[in-house]
Write a protein that holds these residues in place. Sequence first.
Motif, PDB file in Angstrom:
ATOM      1  N   LYS A 127       0.768  -1.106   0.111  1.00 16.19           N
ATOM      2  CA  LYS A 127       0.123   0.029  -0.047  1.00 16.19           C
ATOM      3  C   LYS A 127       0.835   1.389  -0.105  1.00 16.19           C
ATOM      4  O   LYS A 127       0.635   2.167  -0.694  1.00 16.19           O
ATOM      5  CB  LYS A 127      -0.953   0.161   1.269  1.00 16.19           C
ATOM      6  CG  LYS A 127      -2.044  -1.160   1.247  1.00 16.19           C
ATOM      7  CD  LYS A 127      -2.815  -0.671   2.535  1.00 16.19           C
ATOM      8  CE  LYS A 127      -4.063  -2.099   2.680  1.00 16.19           C
ATOM      9  NZ  LYS A 127      -4.678  -2.060   3.728  1.00 16.19           N
ATOM     10  N   GLN A 128       1.994   1.150   0.751  1.00 15.68           N
ATOM     11  CA  GLN A 128       2.804   2.479   0.757  1.00 15.68           C
ATOM     12  C   GLN A 128       3.716   2.718  -0.434  1.00 15.68           C
ATOM     13  O   GLN A 128       3.651   3.831  -0.872  1.00 15.68           O
ATOM     14  CB  GLN A 128       3.767   2.343   1.880  1.00 15.68           C
ATOM     15  CG  GLN A 128       4.737   3.295   2.050  1.00 15.68           C
ATOM     16  CD  GLN A 128       3.843   4.565   2.635  1.00 15.68           C
ATOM     17  OE1 GLN A 128       2.777   4.522   3.090  1.00 15.68           O
ATOM     18  NE2 GLN A 128       4.308   5.944   2.244  1.00 15.68           N
ATOM     19  N   VAL A 129       3.713   1.708  -1.288  1.00 10.52           N
ATOM     20  CA  VAL A 129       4.240   1.925  -2.928  1.00 10.52           C
ATOM     21  C   VAL A 129       3.354   2.668  -3.448  1.00 10.52           C
ATOM     22  O   VAL A 129       3.940   3.762  -4.008  1.00 10.52           O
ATOM     23  CB  VAL A 129       4.571   0.497  -3.402  1.00 10.52           C
ATOM     24  CG1 VAL A 129       4.936   0.982  -4.901  1.00 10.52           C
ATOM     25  CG2 VAL A 129       5.655  -0.053  -2.713  1.00 10.52           C
ATOM     26  N   VAL A 130       1.977   2.452  -3.147  1.00 12.47           N
ATOM     27  CA  VAL A 130       1.022   3.278  -4.056  1.00 12.47           C
ATOM     28  C   VAL A 130       0.894   4.620  -3.532  1.00 12.47           C
ATOM     29  O   VAL A 130       0.698   5.708  -4.274  1.00 12.47           O
ATOM     30  CB  VAL A 130      -0.347   2.492  -4.021  1.00 12.47           C
ATOM     31  CG1 VAL A 130      -1.431   3.407  -4.652  1.00 12.47           C
ATOM     32  CG2 VAL A 130      -0.408   1.100  -4.656  1.00 12.47           C
ATOM     33  N   ARG A 131       0.881   4.678  -2.319  1.00  8.14           N
ATOM     34  CA  ARG A 131       0.947   6.216  -1.826  1.00  8.14           C
ATOM     35  C   ARG A 131       2.129   6.945  -2.022  1.00  8.14           C
ATOM     36  O   ARG A 131       1.784   7.976  -2.177  1.00  8.14           O
ATOM     37  CB  ARG A 131       0.724   6.205  -0.282  1.00  8.14           C
ATOM     38  CG  ARG A 131      -0.657   5.595   0.522  1.00  8.14           C
ATOM     39  CD  ARG A 131      -0.651   5.872   1.849  1.00  8.14           C
ATOM     40  NE  ARG A 131       0.269   4.869   2.669  1.00  8.14           N
ATOM     41  CZ  ARG A 131      -0.369   3.721   3.058  1.00  8.14           C
ATOM     42  NH1 ARG A 131      -1.658   3.378   2.649  1.00  8.14           N
ATOM     43  NH2 ARG A 131       0.395   3.068   3.878  1.00  8.14           N
ATOM     44  N   SER A 132       3.117   6.217  -1.975  1.00  2.00           N
ATOM     45  CA  SER A 132       4.484   7.117  -2.227  1.00  2.00           C
ATOM     46  C   SER A 132       4.295   7.647  -3.831  1.00  2.00           C
ATOM     47  O   SER A 132       4.699   8.645  -4.018  1.00  2.00           O
ATOM     48  CB  SER A 132       5.721   6.070  -2.096  1.00  2.00           C
ATOM     49  OG  SER A 132       6.931   6.689  -2.401  1.00  2.00           O
ATOM     50  N   GLY A 133       3.930   6.637  -4.687  1.00  4.19           N
ATOM     51  CA  GLY A 133       3.719   6.843  -6.079  1.00  4.19           C
ATOM     52  C   GLY A 133       2.894   8.099  -6.313  1.00  4.19           C
ATOM     53  O   GLY A 133       2.986   9.126  -7.029  1.00  4.19           O
ATOM     54  N   GLN A 134       1.396   8.257  -5.476  1.00  3.64           N
ATOM     55  CA  GLN A 134       0.770   9.144  -5.732  1.00  3.64           C
ATOM     56  C   GLN A 134       1.385  10.612  -5.370  1.00  3.64           C
ATOM     57  O   GLN A 134       0.853  11.559  -5.939  1.00  3.64           O
ATOM     58  CB  GLN A 134      -0.530   8.710  -5.015  1.00  3.64           C
ATOM     59  CG  GLN A 134      -1.323   7.673  -5.543  1.00  3.64           C
ATOM     60  CD  GLN A 134      -2.495   7.047  -5.127  1.00  3.64           C
ATOM     61  OE1 GLN A 134      -2.616   7.222  -3.664  1.00  3.64           O
ATOM     62  NE2 GLN A 134      -3.514   6.377  -5.541  1.00  3.64           N
ATOM     63  N   ASN A 135       1.818  10.576  -4.190  1.00  2.00           N
ATOM     64  CA  ASN A 135       2.395  11.628  -3.556  1.00  2.00           C
ATOM     65  C   ASN A 135       3.453  12.437  -4.593  1.00  2.00           C
ATOM     66  O   ASN A 135       3.539  13.622  -4.681  1.00  2.00           O
ATOM     67  CB  ASN A 135       2.924  11.354  -2.320  1.00  2.00           C
ATOM     68  CG  ASN A 135       2.009  11.212  -1.362  1.00  2.00           C
ATOM     69  OD1 ASN A 135       0.750  11.505  -1.399  1.00  2.00           O
ATOM     70  ND2 ASN A 135       2.303  10.614  -0.263  1.00  2.00           N
ATOM     71  N   SER A 136       4.017  11.727  -5.305  1.00  2.00           N
ATOM     72  CA  SER A 136       5.458  12.053  -6.161  1.00  2.00           C
ATOM     73  C   SER A 136       4.907  11.879  -7.575  1.00  2.00           C
ATOM     74  O   SER A 136       5.777  12.344  -8.281  1.00  2.00           O
ATOM     75  CB  SER A 136       6.770  11.093  -5.988  1.00  2.00           C
ATOM     76  OG  SER A 136       6.281   9.839  -6.215  1.00  2.00           O
TER      77      SER A 136
END
Length: 381
Positions: A202-211
């Motif tokens: 899930k954190q991979v997706v959140r990190s990608g969305q933020n960046s």
Amino acid sequence: MMAGTTSSTAVAGALFSTVASSKPRGSAACPRGGGGRRRGSCVVRCDAGVEVQAQAAAKAASIAALEQFKISADRYMKERSSIAVIGLSIHTAPVEMREKLAVAEELWPRAVSELTNLNHIEEAAVLSTCNRMEIYVVALSWNRGIREVVDWMSKQSGIPASELREHLFMLRDSDATRHLFEVSAGLDSLVLGEGQILAQVKQVVRSGQNSGGLGKNIDRMFKDAITAGKRVRSETNISSGAVSVSSAAVELALMKLPRSECLSARMLLIGAGKMGKLVIKHLIAKGCKKVVVVNRSVERVDAIREEMNGIEIVYRPLTEMYEAAADADVVFTSTSSESPLFMKEHAEALPPISDANGGVRLFVDISVPRNVSACVSMLMT
């Protein structure tokens, strides 16, 4: 077929037509002298013949080269994009290699940016945890894309590409997607069904969305994998007896201690992140009443103290780490430090512990890269 196919082939065709229709310049007519006599006609005609032959040969070589270019361009442009995963895990590589390749969470966006700047990589995502380092990409060319990613991994880690390939796994399209689903479901974990990996996906997706680094294909694949991971845990019993790496670390520590001293042993935790928080949670479950926590800031320790009841949590700053270790029987380490916190000389300088607790201080390192150097283990034998 990619969007650039038609234009690239058209360019090649235009180049071919231009060269094929070009005509070599003819030689000037042989000069004649007065009265119709030719002067030096042999020399002039021989030079003209050599020039014509050279131009004809050059034209033939150009045509052949352009034909080859068109064939190569057509073959390349018709190659489909592929989803691929290139990585290593506890199943394929030792910790010494995994820690060199580990990418801290805050550096995931930069890694994605570097990967997508490679010539044949369209989209990318990085999943780096204690037990794995995996790179998911959409590659415009399978062979070229894989080669570029492996070279990038070699450059980042300092490990020769030839050595990396001995431990890497590479999966393509449906196999790559299936692998991510299995990872998300906890089927590929050190502990079957453990739940922490789903949070990391899930954190991979959140990190990608933020960046803004995730492309639409990788983003959709990861979101589908998260959905699959949730369904597996809710519709099957895979997580009914599952434990995390943190709980396994607590179990191991208590197994090593004399049974009569398990609950009275002095516990030290270095690092109050997600893994450290789980260590405290499992110590509480085992009946431990006190733990000393060394961390860079007190705020995170205060938050854990407010959340968890039934255990005394004592904070000590990072500057007092070795003093805290001197007073501990068991030292759990869980920080993001890129270099070891405890070397052999640090462990040797610590005072001995009571024979009642086994006479040997126990270090339990659940960090990647390692917080405790491998040479410390020689002091415990």
